[in-house]
Design a protein around this motif. Sequence first.
Motif, short mmCIF file in Angstrom:
data_model
loop_
_atom_site.label_atom_id
_atom_site.label_comp_id
_atom_site.label_asym_id
_atom_site.label_seq_id
_atom_site.Cartn_x
_atom_site.Cartn_y
_atom_site.Cartn_z
N VAL A 85 -4.88 -12.93 10.84
CA VAL A 85 -4.33 -12.61 9.52
C VAL A 85 -4.50 -13.80 8.57
CG1 VAL A 85 -2.21 -12.13 8.24
CG2 VAL A 85 -2.73 -10.84 10.31
N ARG A 86 -4.22 -14.99 9.06
CA ARG A 86 -4.39 -16.18 8.23
C ARG A 86 -5.86 -16.41 7.89
NH1 ARG A 86 -1.01 -20.02 7.34
NH2 ARG A 86 -2.57 -21.65 7.71
N ASP A 87 -6.74 -16.21 8.85
CA ASP A 87 -8.17 -16.39 8.60
C ASP A 87 -8.69 -15.36 7.61
OD1 ASP A 87 -8.15 -18.50 10.36
OD2 ASP A 87 -9.09 -17.39 12.01
N PHE A 88 -8.23 -14.12 7.74
CA PHE A 88 -8.69 -13.06 6.85
C PHE A 88 -8.35 -13.34 5.39
CE2 PHE A 88 -8.32 -9.66 10.40
CZ PHE A 88 -9.54 -10.05 10.92
N ALA A 89 -7.30 -14.10 5.16
CA ALA A 89 -6.85 -14.35 3.78
C ALA A 89 -7.94 -14.99 2.92
CB ALA A 89 -5.60 -15.23 3.79
N GLY A 90 -8.90 -15.64 3.54
CA GLY A 90 -9.98 -16.28 2.79
C GLY A 90 -11.18 -15.39 2.56
N SER A 91 -11.11 -14.12 2.96
CA SER A 91 -12.28 -13.23 2.85
C SER A 91 -11.93 -11.93 2.12
CB SER A 91 -12.83 -12.92 4.24
OG SER A 91 -13.31 -14.07 4.87
N LYS A 92 -11.17 -12.05 1.05
CA LYS A 92 -10.76 -10.89 0.28
C LYS A 92 -11.62 -10.74 -0.98
CE LYS A 92 -7.13 -10.47 3.02
NZ LYS A 92 -6.99 -9.36 3.99
N THR A 93 -11.67 -9.54 -1.52
CA THR A 93 -12.33 -9.31 -2.80
C THR A 93 -11.30 -9.42 -3.92
OG1 THR A 93 -11.93 -6.92 -2.84
CG2 THR A 93 -13.91 -7.69 -1.68
N HIS A 94 -11.79 -9.64 -5.15
CA HIS A 94 -10.90 -9.67 -6.32
C HIS A 94 -10.15 -8.36 -6.44
CE1 HIS A 94 -9.50 -10.16 -10.43
NE2 HIS A 94 -10.07 -8.99 -10.72
N ARG A 95 -10.84 -7.23 -6.20
CA ARG A 95 -10.18 -5.92 -6.34
C ARG A 95 -9.05 -5.75 -5.35
NH1 ARG A 95 -7.68 -1.86 -6.28
NH2 ARG A 95 -8.11 0.08 -7.39
N CYS A 96 -9.26 -6.16 -4.10
CA CYS A 96 -8.19 -6.04 -3.11
C CYS A 96 -7.02 -6.94 -3.44
CB CYS A 96 -8.73 -6.36 -1.71
SG CYS A 96 -9.50 -4.96 -0.88
N LEU A 97 -7.30 -8.17 -3.86
CA LEU A 97 -6.23 -9.11 -4.14
C LEU A 97 -5.40 -8.69 -5.36
CD1 LEU A 97 -8.02 -12.52 -3.51
CD2 LEU A 97 -6.26 -11.46 -2.10
N SER A 98 -6.04 -8.06 -6.34
CA SER A 98 -5.33 -7.66 -7.55
C SER A 98 -4.81 -6.23 -7.50
CB SER A 98 -6.25 -7.82 -8.77
OG SER A 98 -7.40 -6.99 -8.67
N CYS A 99 -5.02 -5.55 -6.40
CA CYS A 99 -4.63 -4.14 -6.24
C CYS A 99 -3.14 -3.95 -6.53
CB CYS A 99 -4.95 -3.69 -4.82
SG CYS A 99 -4.44 -1.99 -4.45
N GLY A 100 -2.82 -2.84 -7.17
CA GLY A 100 -1.43 -2.54 -7.49
C GLY A 100 -0.78 -1.52 -6.60
N ASP A 101 -1.35 -1.25 -5.43
CA ASP A 101 -0.84 -0.18 -4.57
C ASP A 101 -0.74 -0.64 -3.12
OD1 ASP A 101 -0.96 2.27 -6.49
OD2 ASP A 101 -2.90 1.29 -6.69
N TRP A 102 0.43 -0.48 -2.54
CA TRP A 102 0.63 -0.67 -1.10
C TRP A 102 0.26 0.62 -0.38
CZ3 TRP A 102 5.59 0.42 1.83
CH2 TRP A 102 5.56 -0.12 3.10
N MET A 103 0.73 1.73 -0.93
CA MET A 103 0.29 3.07 -0.58
C MET A 103 -0.04 3.77 -1.89
SD MET A 103 3.10 4.14 2.36
CE MET A 103 4.55 3.66 1.42
N SER A 104 -1.00 4.66 -1.88
CA SER A 104 -1.33 5.36 -3.12
C SER A 104 -0.18 6.25 -3.57
CB SER A 104 -2.59 6.21 -2.93
OG SER A 104 -2.30 7.36 -2.15
N GLY A 105 0.56 6.79 -2.60
CA GLY A 105 1.58 7.77 -2.91
C GLY A 105 1.01 9.14 -3.20
N LEU A 106 -0.32 9.29 -3.05
CA LEU A 106 -0.99 10.55 -3.36
C LEU A 106 -1.49 11.27 -2.12
CD1 LEU A 106 -3.12 9.34 -6.42
CD2 LEU A 106 -0.79 10.26 -6.41
N ALA A 107 -1.31 10.67 -0.96
CA ALA A 107 -1.68 11.33 0.29
C ALA A 107 -0.64 12.39 0.63
CB ALA A 107 -1.79 10.31 1.42
N ASP A 108 -0.96 13.27 1.55
CA ASP A 108 0.01 14.25 2.03
C ASP A 108 1.06 13.57 2.90
OD1 ASP A 108 -1.21 16.72 0.92
OD2 ASP A 108 -2.88 16.10 2.20
N VAL A 109 0.61 12.57 3.67
CA VAL A 109 1.51 11.76 4.51
C VAL A 109 1.03 10.33 4.45
CG1 VAL A 109 2.39 11.33 6.85
CG2 VAL A 109 2.00 13.68 6.10
N SER A 110 1.98 9.39 4.31
CA SER A 110 1.67 7.97 4.39
C SER A 110 2.44 7.38 5.56
CB SER A 110 2.07 7.24 3.10
OG SER A 110 1.50 7.85 1.97
#
Length: 425
Positions: free
Chosen positions: A275-300
């Motif tokens: 998890v710590r290593d992965f922190a250095g391999s993110k995209t701008h879109r993922c890092l700035s994302c405003g959703d933990w869950m979309s809330g639009l799935a049938d089940v989360s």
Amino acid sequence: MTFQQLSKDILATELCTACGACELACPPGVIGFDGLEPVLTLASWTEADCGGCGDCLDVCPGADPATPAAEDRLFGRRRTVEERWTGIFSEVLAGHSLEPEVFEASASGGSLTALMRTAMSVLDVDVVLSMGRDPDEPWRAAPRLVREPSGLTDTAQSTYQLAPYLGALREVMEKSPEDTVALTGVACHIQAMRKLQAMDTEAGRWARDHVVLMLEPACSSSTRPEGTLAVIRERARVPVESVVRLRYREGDYPGDISVRTDDGEDHRVPFWQAVRDFAGSKTHRCLSCGDWMSGLADVSVSDGDPNIFAASVEGADQHKHGRVFVRTGAGAAAVAAASGHGLLAVSPVELKGLNLGLERKRNRRATYERSGTCIPLGPVPGHREEIEIVPDERWIAAPETTAEGTSADTPGRTADGAEEREGRR
């Protein structure tokens, strides 16, 4: 608006989610992917030749996930500020698979896999789209179309890696268009599919009629393939060419990164370290994302553990399970069928406390909202995170060790009992 406009508005601003929706929605089928980047695939086509329909940009969730419009269609209302990070749901349950092989193979109890198996065996769904591994490069994530319930066990795992995904459904749309589809995907996948279902196009009409169930895991963020490569090379210390199997949450809960090589050896990397290593391999879109869950799935589904990062260091203090958010009528029917047919155990659970994956996402989002950079719209128009920002590295601080080499603190644990969730299920 053509692919040229998509390049200008999404690719150039680093807002591409690599969801693959543009590949699925493109009427002539000339969009593909070069790694994580959409490209025109025919040499005879240039951006100037590209039609002018604009479907690739209309379906894209990168800049605008179009959450309010989708909520109007699904629920007849939009989420409140209090529902900003969880979305609209009818109930939340504790859940886990009742099939031992699915439970053991899963990262968080196998609730999503149990629902997908229910979709196929009970609800007559023909094909499930799930994230698997590339057959030629087993360390690399790749979409998989599954047509037998038994085939879902191989994908019953978290996948902390980006890969073009929804474009795999083009094969179903073109070769077996009458088949019904269930899919599991993170927020951007679900948002893109809801946008597609709202479009008056051939692909949109197909998606409305044939994609009948959508399931999602909570997602703190995904990682470029280079992040997995680094863990293999620098932590497991094996040549990537020798890898024949990769699991992100293998063994006793919460699991380790497991890398199997062609000599039959299994090499383990602690989950917290990855998890710590992965922190250095993110995209701008993922890092700035405003959703933990979309809330639009049938089940989360989110991980039920109060903190899987800390559990990776100290050991788990509760059984493996997920928190199941039931949102739509289709979701309620799937959960009821899974429970009624002995595939899924569910029980009421009180939704309280925080979640470390969610807190990391909130803090990153707040940072980007104040940065002035181009970021995707959030689910509540005009809402900003007014919080005191905690740097991400503090949420996943490396464990201190004593002279005997044992952990001397609880990384990621906060005073209010925050939890961690970074994966798929």
